[in-house]
Design an enzyme around this catalytic site. Structure first.
Site, PDB file in Angstrom:
ATOM      1  N   CYS A  52     -42.203  19.331  19.820  1.00 29.16           N
ATOM      2  CA  CYS A  52     -42.833  20.487  20.487  1.00 29.16           C
ATOM      3  C   CYS A  52     -44.242  20.175  20.965  1.00 29.16           C
ATOM      4  CB  CYS A  52     -42.862  21.678  19.538  1.00 29.16           C
ATOM      5  SG  CYS A  52     -43.679  21.297  17.979  1.00 29.16           S
ATOM      6  N   GLU A  99     -43.405  30.308  16.423  1.00 31.21           N
ATOM      7  CA  GLU A  99     -43.861  28.940  16.701  1.00 31.21           C
ATOM      8  C   GLU A  99     -43.053  28.453  17.894  1.00 31.21           C
ATOM      9  OE1 GLU A  99     -46.221  27.095  15.225  1.00 31.21           O
ATOM     10  OE2 GLU A  99     -46.775  28.509  13.662  1.00 31.21           O
TER      11      GLU A  99
HETATM   12  P1  NAD Z   1     -32.421  25.956  18.833  1.00 28.31           P
HETATM   13  O1  NAD Z   1     -31.512  26.066  19.998  1.00 28.31           O
HETATM   14  O2  NAD Z   1     -31.985  25.249  17.619  1.00 28.31           O
HETATM   15  O3  NAD Z   1     -32.835  27.467  18.480  1.00 28.31           O
HETATM   16  C1  NAD Z   1     -33.754  27.795  17.455  1.00 28.31           C
HETATM   17  C2  NAD Z   1     -33.125  28.815  16.538  1.00 28.31           C
HETATM   18  O4  NAD Z   1     -32.869  30.019  17.252  1.00 28.31           O
HETATM   19  C3  NAD Z   1     -31.796  28.355  15.944  1.00 28.31           C
HETATM   20  O5  NAD Z   1     -31.779  28.585  14.560  1.00 28.31           O
HETATM   21  C4  NAD Z   1     -30.770  29.210  16.678  1.00 28.31           C
HETATM   22  O6  NAD Z   1     -29.654  29.506  15.882  1.00 28.31           O
HETATM   23  C5  NAD Z   1     -31.540  30.467  17.007  1.00 28.31           C
HETATM   24  N1  NAD Z   1     -31.028  31.116  18.208  1.00 28.31           N
HETATM   25  C6  NAD Z   1     -30.596  30.525  19.346  1.00 28.31           C
HETATM   26  N2  NAD Z   1     -30.213  31.456  20.252  1.00 28.31           N
HETATM   27  C7  NAD Z   1     -30.402  32.671  19.671  1.00 28.31           C
HETATM   28  C8  NAD Z   1     -30.203  34.026  20.109  1.00 28.31           C
HETATM   29  N3  NAD Z   1     -29.741  34.320  21.303  1.00 28.31           N
HETATM   30  N4  NAD Z   1     -30.537  35.013  19.243  1.00 28.31           N
HETATM   31  C9  NAD Z   1     -31.026  34.734  18.017  1.00 28.31           C
HETATM   32  N5  NAD Z   1     -31.227  33.460  17.572  1.00 28.31           N
HETATM   33  C10 NAD Z   1     -30.922  32.436  18.364  1.00 28.31           C
HETATM   34  O7  NAD Z   1     -33.782  25.273  19.219  1.00 28.31           O
HETATM   35  P2  NAD Z   1     -34.585  25.395  20.589  1.00 28.31           P
HETATM   36  O8  NAD Z   1     -35.054  26.777  20.784  1.00 28.31           O
HETATM   37  O9  NAD Z   1     -33.892  24.679  21.678  1.00 28.31           O
HETATM   38  O10 NAD Z   1     -35.851  24.486  20.147  1.00 28.31           O
HETATM   39  C11 NAD Z   1     -36.645  23.846  21.063  1.00 28.31           C
HETATM   40  C12 NAD Z   1     -37.853  24.681  21.400  1.00 28.31           C
HETATM   41  O11 NAD Z   1     -38.588  24.942  20.203  1.00 28.31           O
HETATM   42  C13 NAD Z   1     -38.813  23.987  22.325  1.00 28.31           C
HETATM   43  O12 NAD Z   1     -39.332  24.910  23.238  1.00 28.31           O
HETATM   44  C14 NAD Z   1     -39.913  23.498  21.389  1.00 28.31           C
HETATM   45  O13 NAD Z   1     -41.155  23.305  22.016  1.00 28.31           O
HETATM   46  C15 NAD Z   1     -39.943  24.597  20.392  1.00 28.31           C
HETATM   47  N6  NAD Z   1     -40.458  24.103  19.132  1.00 28.31           N
HETATM   48  C16 NAD Z   1     -41.625  24.586  18.684  1.00 28.31           C
HETATM   49  C17 NAD Z   1     -42.164  24.102  17.506  1.00 28.31           C
HETATM   50  C18 NAD Z   1     -43.461  24.617  16.961  1.00 28.31           C
HETATM   51  O14 NAD Z   1     -43.757  24.298  15.825  1.00 28.31           O
HETATM   52  N7  NAD Z   1     -44.225  25.397  17.708  1.00 28.31           N
HETATM   53  C19 NAD Z   1     -41.489  23.117  16.796  1.00 28.31           C
HETATM   54  C20 NAD Z   1     -40.286  22.648  17.290  1.00 28.31           C
HETATM   55  C21 NAD Z   1     -39.764  23.147  18.456  1.00 28.31           C
END
Ligand code: NAD
Length: 458
Positions: A246, A212
């Site tokens: 998102c 997602e």
């Molecule tokens: P975040 O930084 O919290 O990361 C998400 C998860 O990935 C966390 O649990 C984190 O621990 C893990 N993570 C981070 N780096 C990692 C790595 N190198 N290896 C393994 N795991 C790792 O959140 P984010 O990614 O900044 O979230 C924002 C993004 O998520 C935006 O692009 C947003 O559009 C997207 N998003 C999508 C939805 C959806 O439902 N499609 C919902 C919310 C957010």
């Protein structure tokens, strides 16, 4: 947490999955009820954690996180018996007599990785799907939304035994250790770069994934519109959770001649929501951390701001901001994920569609129009995870619609029945009978091909 500890917890989860205890309808409903009960018990603490992490108002915290989760649980409990029923399908005539059906069976132990922007909802909603399908789970909340992640851990440890569901806190090190393990499914919500890492690691163990992701979700305002309603609905969807959604409208595409009227309507909407002093409104959120605040401030500094553009780093505040933009603007490079709204102008619908289709397929696409022919053209010509006509964000609240991306915005879907299906294996079952046997398929084949060709066409 050390890698060896993570491995032990995983082994315990797998052992529990192999007992088959979680497969029964009774266990699934009871697990969902336990979760519901503990969420209700900690409702105030969840709302407070969301306020501390994101400055979320009680209203936004309830509607988009707690209330959303509770409603997903009650919908699932209501429908689960029906979803679990084997689905009858027709059988090919050539196999007569025969019965065919699809049996929904649990996958086993699943991993759910959540981000920080809806830190409660995005951890719990996939869990509801996983439990409804008879799985057990390991949850990895975001290390960025610290307060909510802590309360999530408390809720899970109160509601479940560690073998049923457990929260593993941590950062890249812990997530990497988890991704090495042969889960039965990985459900990841977050950005596309980490999404690629997740998929690469999962591939090594042939683990199926749901991704997602995000991206730039366009919002078109084309043809005839009641701009007062449109401005209000865009302002609400964009500035909810300070734009850290998102599916928030990432940017607007509007016909040149309507731009200033639309801008006025959005400003009026904002004024009616937050008053003149947005910063002191209890209903306007804050940016998650300094890194993201700096990122957004940098975009503001590089942009032609037509409204707002104020910030206060000490409070992680950024005001609702409108930006004049085109395809080469700083605000149009990556997903904004904050309260900045670029406005791009076009001459007509065809140009708007061309603009959107020249980039990655978005997670959400918004269209405001009263014009049926514009609506039909956009439905046919723009591919996106979801399309919402004449409103923003609300398509997400429907439990009867699948939620998920396409292309760069992700793969897989969930919410309601789609969550149950995502976390189930659809086993194909064909039952034949021993009443009689049609011998035409058996060797020797001589002279039988013609009959088979005819039978296969029936
Ligand atoms: P975040 O930084 O919290 O990361 C998400 C998860 O990935 C966390 O649990 C984190 O621990 C893990 N993570 C981070 N780096 C990692 C790595 N190198 N290896 C393994 N795991 C790792 O959140 P984010 O990614 O900044 O979230 C924002 C993004 O998520 C935006 O692009 C947003 O559009 C997207 N998003 C999508 C939805 C959806 O439902 N499609 C919902 C919310 C957010």
């Amino acid at each position: 947490m050390e890698e060896s500890q993570i491995q032990t917890l995983f082994q315990n989860s797998k052992t529990f999955a192999n007992t088959g205890i979680s497969h029964s309808y009774e266990w699934r409903v009871e697990a969902l009820k336990r979760l519901e009960k503990v969420i209700l018990l900690y409702e105030k603490e969840i709302i407070e954690a969301l306020r501390l992490d994101l400055g979320k108002s009680e209203f936004e915290g309830y509607v988009s996180e707690v209330g959303f989760t509770l409603s997903e649980i009650s919908h699932t409990i209501k429908k689960l018996k029906k979803w679990m029923r084997p689905k009858k399908v027709s059988s090919p005539l050539i196999q007569f007599p025969c019965r065919s059906y699809i049996n929904f069976e649990p996958l086993g132990t699943v991993l759910i990785i959540a981000p920080w922007n809806y830190p409660f909802n995005l951890l719990m909603a996939p869990l509801i799907g996983a439990l409804s399908a008879g799985n057990n789970a390991i949850l990895k909340p975001s290390e960025i939304s610290v307060h909510t992640s802590k309360i999530c851990e408390k809720i899970i440890s109160d509601a479940f035994t560690p073998e049923e569901v457990i929260v593993i806190q941590g950062e890249v090190k812990e997530t990497t250790a988890l991704l090495e393990l042969p889960f039965d499914h990985i459900f990841y919500t977050g950005n596309g770069s980490v999404g690629r890492i997740v998929m690469e690691k999962a591939a090594k163990n042939l683990v199926p994934v749901t991704l997602e992701l995000g991206g730039k979700s366009p919002c078109m305002v084309l043809g005839e519109n009641d701009l007062e309603i449109v401005g209000r609905r865009i302002a609400w969807g964009k500035f909810f959770n300070a734009g850290q959604t998102c599916v928030a409208p990432d940017y607007i595409i509007v016909e040149k001649k309507k731009k200033s009227a639309l801008e006025e309507a959005i400003k009026n909407g904002l004024n009616s929501f937050y008053g003149k002093e947005v910063k002191s409104s209890p209903d306007y959120g804050r940016i998650i951390n300094e890194r993201h605040w700096n990122r957004l401030k940098h975009i503001i500094d590089e942009s032609e701001v037509s409204y707002g553009g104020d910030g206060d780093k000490s409070q992680k505040y950024i005001s609702p901001t409108l930006i004049n933009a085109d395809s080469s603007s700083a605000s149009m490079k990556d997903e904004i994920f904050g309260p900045l709204l670029p406005i791009v102008t076009v001459e007509n619908t065809a140009e708007a569609i061309e603009f959107i289709n020249s980039s990655d397929k978005p997670l959400a696409c918004y269209l405001f129009t009263k014009d049926k022919s514009v609506e039909n053209t956009v439905v046919k010509k723009v591919s996106s995870g979801g399309l919402c006509i004449n409103d923003s964000l609300v398509h997400l609240s429907s439990q009867t619609l699948p939620f998920g991306g396409v292309g760069e915005s992700g793969m897989g879907r969930y919410h309601g029945r789609y969550s149950f299906e995502t976390f189930s294996h659809q086993k194909a079952v064909m039952k034949r009978y021993q009443i009689f046997d049609i011998l035409v398929r058996y060797p020797p084949y001589l002279g039988k091909l013609k009959i088979i060709k005819w039978l296969l066409k029936l």
